[in-house]
Motif scaffolding. Structure first.
Motif, PDB file in Angstrom:
ATOM      1  N   TYR B 317       0.644  -1.243   0.361  1.00  0.00           N
ATOM      2  CA  TYR B 317      -0.149  -0.019  -0.486  1.00  0.00           C
ATOM      3  C   TYR B 317       0.740   1.073  -0.157  1.00  0.00           C
ATOM      4  O   TYR B 317       0.754   2.146  -1.045  1.00  0.00           O
ATOM      5  N   LEU B 318       2.174   1.405   0.627  1.00  0.00           N
ATOM      6  CA  LEU B 318       2.801   2.305   0.711  1.00  0.00           C
ATOM      7  C   LEU B 318       3.809   2.676  -0.597  1.00  0.00           C
ATOM      8  O   LEU B 318       3.374   3.400  -0.836  1.00  0.00           O
ATOM      9  N   ALA B 319       3.592   1.703  -1.188  1.00  0.00           N
ATOM     10  CA  ALA B 319       4.787   1.459  -2.211  1.00  0.00           C
ATOM     11  C   ALA B 319       3.798   1.712  -3.129  1.00  0.00           C
ATOM     12  O   ALA B 319       3.703   3.332  -4.201  1.00  0.00           O
ATOM     13  N   ALA B 320       2.869   1.982  -3.453  1.00  0.00           N
ATOM     14  CA  ALA B 320       1.167   2.148  -4.205  1.00  0.00           C
ATOM     15  C   ALA B 320       1.452   3.547  -3.504  1.00  0.00           C
ATOM     16  O   ALA B 320       0.967   4.516  -4.583  1.00  0.00           O
ATOM     17  N   LEU B 321       0.762   3.909  -2.945  1.00  0.00           N
ATOM     18  CA  LEU B 321       1.447   6.107  -2.547  1.00  0.00           C
ATOM     19  C   LEU B 321       1.966   6.641  -3.713  1.00  0.00           C
ATOM     20  O   LEU B 321       1.786   7.728  -3.113  1.00  0.00           O
ATOM     21  N   GLY B 322       3.332   5.451  -3.282  1.00  0.00           N
ATOM     22  CA  GLY B 322       3.647   6.701  -4.048  1.00  0.00           C
ATOM     23  C   GLY B 322       3.871   7.018  -5.432  1.00  0.00           C
ATOM     24  O   GLY B 322       4.176   7.893  -5.692  1.00  0.00           O
ATOM     25  N   THR B 323       3.295   6.908  -5.666  1.00  0.00           N
ATOM     26  CA  THR B 323       2.063   6.998  -7.358  1.00  0.00           C
ATOM     27  C   THR B 323       1.417   7.257  -7.506  1.00  0.00           C
ATOM     28  O   THR B 323       0.501   7.574  -8.697  1.00  0.00           O
ATOM     29  N   ALA B 324       0.735   7.066  -5.885  1.00  0.00           N
ATOM     30  CA  ALA B 324      -0.818   7.279  -6.241  1.00  0.00           C
ATOM     31  C   ALA B 324      -1.809   8.710  -6.895  1.00  0.00           C
ATOM     32  O   ALA B 324      -2.000   8.575  -7.283  1.00  0.00           O
ATOM     33  N   GLU B 325      -0.964  10.188  -6.991  1.00  0.00           N
ATOM     34  CA  GLU B 325      -1.456  11.007  -7.548  1.00  0.00           C
ATOM     35  C   GLU B 325      -0.983  10.874  -8.574  1.00  0.00           C
ATOM     36  O   GLU B 325      -1.806  11.496  -9.479  1.00  0.00           O
ATOM     37  N   ARG B 326      -0.460  10.471  -9.618  1.00  0.00           N
ATOM     38  CA  ARG B 326       0.358   9.993 -10.578  1.00  0.00           C
ATOM     39  C   ARG B 326      -1.084   9.816 -11.555  1.00  0.00           C
ATOM     40  O   ARG B 326      -1.750   8.966 -12.428  1.00  0.00           O
ATOM     41  N   ASP B 327      -0.899   8.146 -10.644  1.00  0.00           N
ATOM     42  CA  ASP B 327      -2.733   6.768 -11.050  1.00  0.00           C
ATOM     43  C   ASP B 327      -3.590   7.775 -11.501  1.00  0.00           C
ATOM     44  O   ASP B 327      -4.580   7.538 -11.530  1.00  0.00           O
TER      45      ASP B 327
END
Lengths: 229, 899
Positions: B317-327
């Motif tokens: 989840y933390l890793a996904a958050l890193g690109t959450a805004e771009r996603d």
């Protein structure tokens, strides 16, 4: 004759290689003198923002030269360019780009601290926010400010750097017309008071009409350059 | 494949670094789970093997006659799954007489075991110290041989009952009967195994010899009569029986599975021979106990590993958050261009499936070498491998999907316009309104209190055949603590850290320190995310380290107490003194010291108790003593008191209580006089109370001075040698065995004992899974900190770019990264220390009764704990350095255009 602050000669900025390369700027020549008031006019994708970034040393041109007071920016390293921005070139971005975890006061104080080193930024920051009419909003976070208020904080923050050149990227782009007018009034008022050169990138001909000169860009090239006043 | 699915896969390929990070994080999380599943499988097989091995004699079926025993044994031996079946008899004898050179030596009553040729092929109820079993001749257990002072070749007379004419036999060997309690137990198939007080004197005869000589003078006990133990005056006739051993290769898998299979084999045999034999199933008893232990072991492993694995999945989840805004921007764009909500979910599903497949396979692949490193990977079955792979892929797919959807939740909402906004949830979620976090913490405390105060914990049968009676409910305490702590952290949203930072920064920030702390103080939620993942992972590591170290420490203490010393030599009577074994062993390399003691039995009233004759002066040269072993003084004080009172005796608290004894009281014991084979009364005086003693059983026993005991019993010197090792106990035991083999010794070492002590729970070396989990904890702690830094950098890139545009220097910008990293690291370490300690305390409290003596404090593995902290610091420092360098390379122009 006014002192030349910034000058682009044949500035090119390309993204990508070969045939798929996108030319954001394609051989732009532009000179900005002290106390100039210049509009960069053009549609979206015409290269206005890229040209502002090139002038401010945020983007290095892939070809051509950009000089600040006669000194090629290409000869400066990142730290020197940062120092140049800190004390000579101010920015006002389209959305304000305020530091989201700083209050209005802290946004301005931060810029003052960056610009003036050890000097106490409190008085200057308060004075600048008073100048833009935000005395009541010193401790508000950006999320608690309206669009117009955020832009005024951005202007105060730019002034904190005591700029010789203020680069504004669509400063009224996110604002309604009345608020936009007030922001432009403020920009012109502070320009008169502080005497810096003002470059405003806009797609709005009315905004451009308020500047002394207007340079129209299209597909990264200068389409026309004319005095508007 | 739909366009969206293709788009998902293309997106993964186009961003290889981001994809690699997400796959690796998921793989690390599921690798821990895979290793755990495979290790549990291995452990269960080990428990089965251990339970099977620990049964010297699987089945005993009473039959009515010699001929029936022979016939049924032959039929049973032919049944599938049966390794061996032998006709056997047990019977009492009234006395044995040896006409020695010193005169006639007569023993008391004892028991005869009659076995056929080849009996010892697979049944391990006794072993030869000297000689062998020959037709027409007799073999004696070493204790009886010592009493009668017989050697192979001597002749003895044996009377089956008082008044019967004695039979003369030539002695053909000396044995050590290792399972007398099972061999001579009463056989009642309806009641099952009931190991009983074995006879003191045992003779062994070939079955045919017994049938010809002693059996005719004794009545046969009917197969339906349960009979009594073959101790003197209890068993009156011959107990004919069929003893059988199940083929161990037929018993695979978990103890429960092996138990089912063993039952099937026994049922098949009994069904094939209806009315002829019904067995007392010692094997099923052991497997049944192991199956209960297996449940406990599985729960224990789950409690140790699952929290770590779940928190590790949170890294995804933390890793996904890193690109959450771009996603989010990409997804919003897709929605604006007409993609439906279902389409976006399909996109996320396909992407998660691709990531999960890859991560699951890598995770399983990583688990295998990890398992081999832990010494448990050799025999991983194909089925378990496939199950593990399937579980890992499913978890990885689920983890990837959950992370993806949670990180971009706003885009999956109903309308495009809502998706464009970064909508913050209005109001508190249901669990917060219900105060589920506080309820969990309260529940945890309550269960823990019950565990500690009411003995609501693992209970061990204090007999020599330990079993565990367990309640899995006690695991609720740590489980609820994990859940409550995690939820409480989510509720607090880092407000405490933010408050600390805000307090440190003062009011309006105008200095660099003020800017740093003000910024951190307003990023409580983001800091909390890092704290939640890094802190809980570190807590997992601390909990694991503390628990494992305490478990290992107690296993060693327990094994030492059970065995007696690092190395223990059991020798035939007189051998130690006659051959000066104590001195010759003391000279071997790796031996710190030795002490000899006599282990025998004495009656206190009607109770037969172990009695240890010790040399109080040299005892601590051969073994370690703890003050907690004694009541009313330290170990040194009690031993000094015993040494100064030649006729003194230390007795157990039970004996003090049962016989209303006080210090100084006279205690008359009935001990066996080796000179004439008769019991005699010997006066002792109680000088102290002992509750634990090396090599002593868990119940009542006594400790006396060796010299006094020897004078009273005419024992020919100590029969046990305690050896304290400075080197590797296994190597020392090997050397000692080589040095003393000729004297018929049995040598055991602490390492092997640790694997056999207490129960099958400790048979499984917890060190294996601990090493795996500790390695993962180190790696995941470093990864968590590194990911936090990476996510912070990704989240704040626009702020940092703005700062750079304003002219801030690199180190000034990087300071914001360092400050948050330091805050998270400090808070995570503090949280880990507190939560890890609490969890370890809870887990250890549950094991209070598994170990004897129970642990009185946690053992701290400082090296591992230091390594854990160092891993977190290193992960954070390296990531922050890389991040700071990354700030220099930020594409300022592109970032400042982002909205």
């Amino acid at each position: 004759m006014k002192e030349v602050l910034a000058e682009c000669r044949g500035a090119k900025v390309a993204y990508g290689d070969g045939e798929s390369a996108v030319h954001a700027l394609d051989g732009v020549d532009l000179t900005i003198a002290a106390q100039d008031s210049l509009a960069l006019l053009g549609r979206s994708g015409s290269g206005k923002t890229t040209l502002l970034h090139v002038l401010g040393g945020l983007v290095e041109p892939t070809a051509g030269a950009v000089e600040w007071r006669g000194e090629p920016l290409a000869t400066l390293d990142a730290a020197a360019r940062a120092a140049l921005r800190a004390c000579g070139i101010g920015y006002v971005f389209q959305g304000g780009n305020l530091l989201t975890h700083f209050t209005a006061f802290e946004n301005v104080a931060f810029a003052t601290r960056v610009s003036s080193g050890d000097a106490d930024p409190v008085l200057a920051a308060v004075a600048l926010l008073e100048l833009v009419g935000l005395t009541e909003k010193l401790d508000h976070l950006p999320a608690e400010l309206s669009g117009g208020e955020a832009q005024r904080v951005a202007i105060a923050r730019a002034l904190a750097q005591r700029p010789q050149l203020l680069l504004c990227d669509e400063p009224t782009g996110h604002l309604d017309s009345d608020t936009g007018e007030r922001v432009l009034d403020l920009l012109q008022a502070v320009q008169r008071e502080f005497g810096f050169a003002l470059v405003v990138a806009t797609h709005d001909a009315d905004v451009a009409a308020r500047m002394e000169r207007s340079v129209e860009l299209h597909d990264g090239r200068v389409l026309s350059a004319q005095a508007t006043v | 494949m739909s366009g969206l699915a293709r788009l998902a896969l293309v997106g993964l390929v186009r961003e290889p670094l981001r994809t690699a990070v997400r796959v690796l994080v998921l793989a690390a999380a599921v690798a821990l789970i895979a290793a755990m599943i495979l290790f549990v499988g291995h452990s269960l097989r080990t428990m089965t093997a251990s339970a099977t091995r620990s049964v010297p004699l699987d089945w005993q079926g009473p039959v009515g006659s010699h001929s029936a025993a022979v016939r049924v044994a032959s039929a049973v031996a032919r049944q599938p799954g049966v390794q061996q079946a032998s006709p056997v008899a047990t019977a009492p004898f009234a006395s044995a007489v040896h006409e020695a050179a010193v005169g006639t030596i007569r023993s008391g009553a004892g028991a005869v075991l009659a076995v056929p040729d080849g009996y010892l092929d697979h049944i391990r109820t006794f072993r030869f110290l000297r000689g062998s079993l020959r037709r027409g001749q007799i073999v004696f257990d070493q204790q009886l041989a010592a009493t009668l002072q017989v050697q192979p070749g001597d002749r003895v007379s044996l009377a089956s009952r008082a008044g019967a004419s004695p039979q003369r036999f030539r002695v053909s060997g000396i044995v050590l009967v290792t399972a007398p309690d099972v061999l001579f137990q009463p056989l009642n198939p309806l009641l099952g195994p009931a190991p009983a007080q074995p006879p003191a004197d045992i003779a062994i005869l070939p079955l045919s010899t017994f049938a010809r000589t002693l059996a005719p003078a004794l009545p046969a006990i009917a197969s339906t009569a349960p009979g009594g133990a073959a101790v003197p005056e209890v068993q009156r006739g011959t107990r004919w029986q069929v003893q059988a051993q199940v083929d161990p290769s037929a018993l695979r898998g978990s103890p429960a599975h092996a138990l089912r299979r063993a039952d099937q084999i026994r049922n098949a045999v009994e069904r094939t021979l209806p009315g002829q034999v019904v067995f007392v199933d010692n094997l099923a008893d052991s497997l049944n106990s192991a199956a209960g232990d297996a449940l406990y072991a599985e729960t224990l492993y789950i409690m140790l590993a699952v929290p770590g694995a779940l928190v590790a999945l949170a890294l995804a989840y933390l890793a996904a958050l890193g690109t959450a805004e771009r996603d989010r921007r990409d997804l919003v764009l897709l929605r604006a261009r007409g993609a439906t909500r279902r389409g976006l979910l399909s996109l996320a599903t396909v992407e998660s499936a691709a990531l999960g497949l890859l991560a699951g396979a890598i995770g399983t692949g990583v688990a295998l070498p990890a398992l081999r490193l832990a010494g448990a990977g050799a025999a991983t079955g194909a089925v378990r491998m496939l199950v593990t792979l399937a579980v890992c892929v499913a978890l990885a797919v689920g983890g990837a999907a959950a992370a993806r959807i949670a990180a971009g939740a706003s885009v999956f909402r109903e309308t495009v316009s809502e998706g464009r906004r970064s909508v913050r949830r209005q109001g508190r979620p249901l669990w917060q309104r219900l105060y589920l976090d506080l309820l969990c913490l309260g529940g945890s405390g309550l269960v823990y209190w019950l565990t500690v105060r009411t003995g609501f914990s693992a209970v061990i049968n204090p007999d020599s055949n330990p079993t565990l009676s367990l309640s899995v409910y006690m695991f609720f305490a740590p489980a609820l603590l994990w859940l409550g702590a995690a939820l409480l952290l989510v509720r607090l949203r880092g407000s405490f850290v933010a408050w600390l930072a805000a307090r440190g920064g003062g009011g309006r920030a105008s200095t660099w320190r003020g800017f740093l702390l003000a910024s951190a103080g307003r990023r409580g939620a983001a800091i909390n995310r890092g704290l939640l993942v890094a802190g809980l992972l570190l807590a997992f590591g601390v909990d694991l380290g503390l628990f494992t170290a305490t478990y290992d420490q107690q296993a060693r203490v327990d094994a030492q107490l059970t065995l007696g010393a690092d190395v223990v030599v059991t020798a035939p009577p007189g051998a130690i003194r006659r051959h000066s074994l104590d001195q010759s062993v003391a000279r071997l390399p790796g031996v710190a010291g030795t002490t000899g003691l006599d282990h025998s039995y004495a009656y206190v009233g009607p109770d037969l108790q172990d009695i240890f004759g010790i040399d109080a002066r040299t005892l601590t040269r051969g073994t370690g003593l703890r003050d907690s072993y004694f009541l009313g003084g330290s170990a040194a004080q009690i031993l000094a008191r015993l040494r100064s009172t030649p006729g003194g005796v230390l007795v157990s608290r039970e004996t003090i209580s049962d016989y209303s004894l006080r210090l100084g009281d006279l205690l008359k014991l009935r001990t066996l006089d080796r000179a004439n084979g008769r019991f005699k009364i010997v006066p002792f005086h109680v000088v102290g109370v002992v509750q634990e003693f090396p090599a002593a059983p868990r119940d009542s026993f006594m400790v006396a001075n060796l010299s006094y005991l020897e004078r009273a019993t005419h024992e020919p010197g100590p029969n046990v040698l305690f050896v304290k090792a400075t080197g590797d106990p296994v190597a020392v035991a090997r050397d000692v065995a080589a040095r003393t083999r000729a004297q018929g010794t049995l040598v055991k070492d602490i390492r092997r004992q640790t694997a056999q002590t207490v129960s099958s729970i400790t048979t499984v070396d917890l060190g294996g899974i601990s090493r795996i989990e500790e390695s993962f904890a180190l790696a995941l702690a470093a990864a968590a900190m590194a990911l936090f830094v990476a996510v912070t950098l990704a989240e704040r890139r626009q702020e940092f770019a703005t700062m750079a545009a304003l002219g801030a220097r690199l180190r000034e910008i990087a300071a914001f990264l360092w400050t948050e990293t330091a805050l998270v690291l400090g808070a995570a370490l503090a949280l880990a220390a507190l939560l890890g300690w609490l969890l370890a305390e809870m887990l250890v409290a549950m094991l209070q009764h598994v170990f004897d003596p129970p642990p009185d404090h946690l053992a701290a593995p400082w090296l591992f704990l230091g390594g854990l902290a160092a891993a977190a610091v290193a992960g954070a420092a390296i990531a922050a350095l890389v991040g700071a360098a990354g700030i220099r390379r930020l594409p300022l122009g592109a970032i400042l255009r982002e909205e």
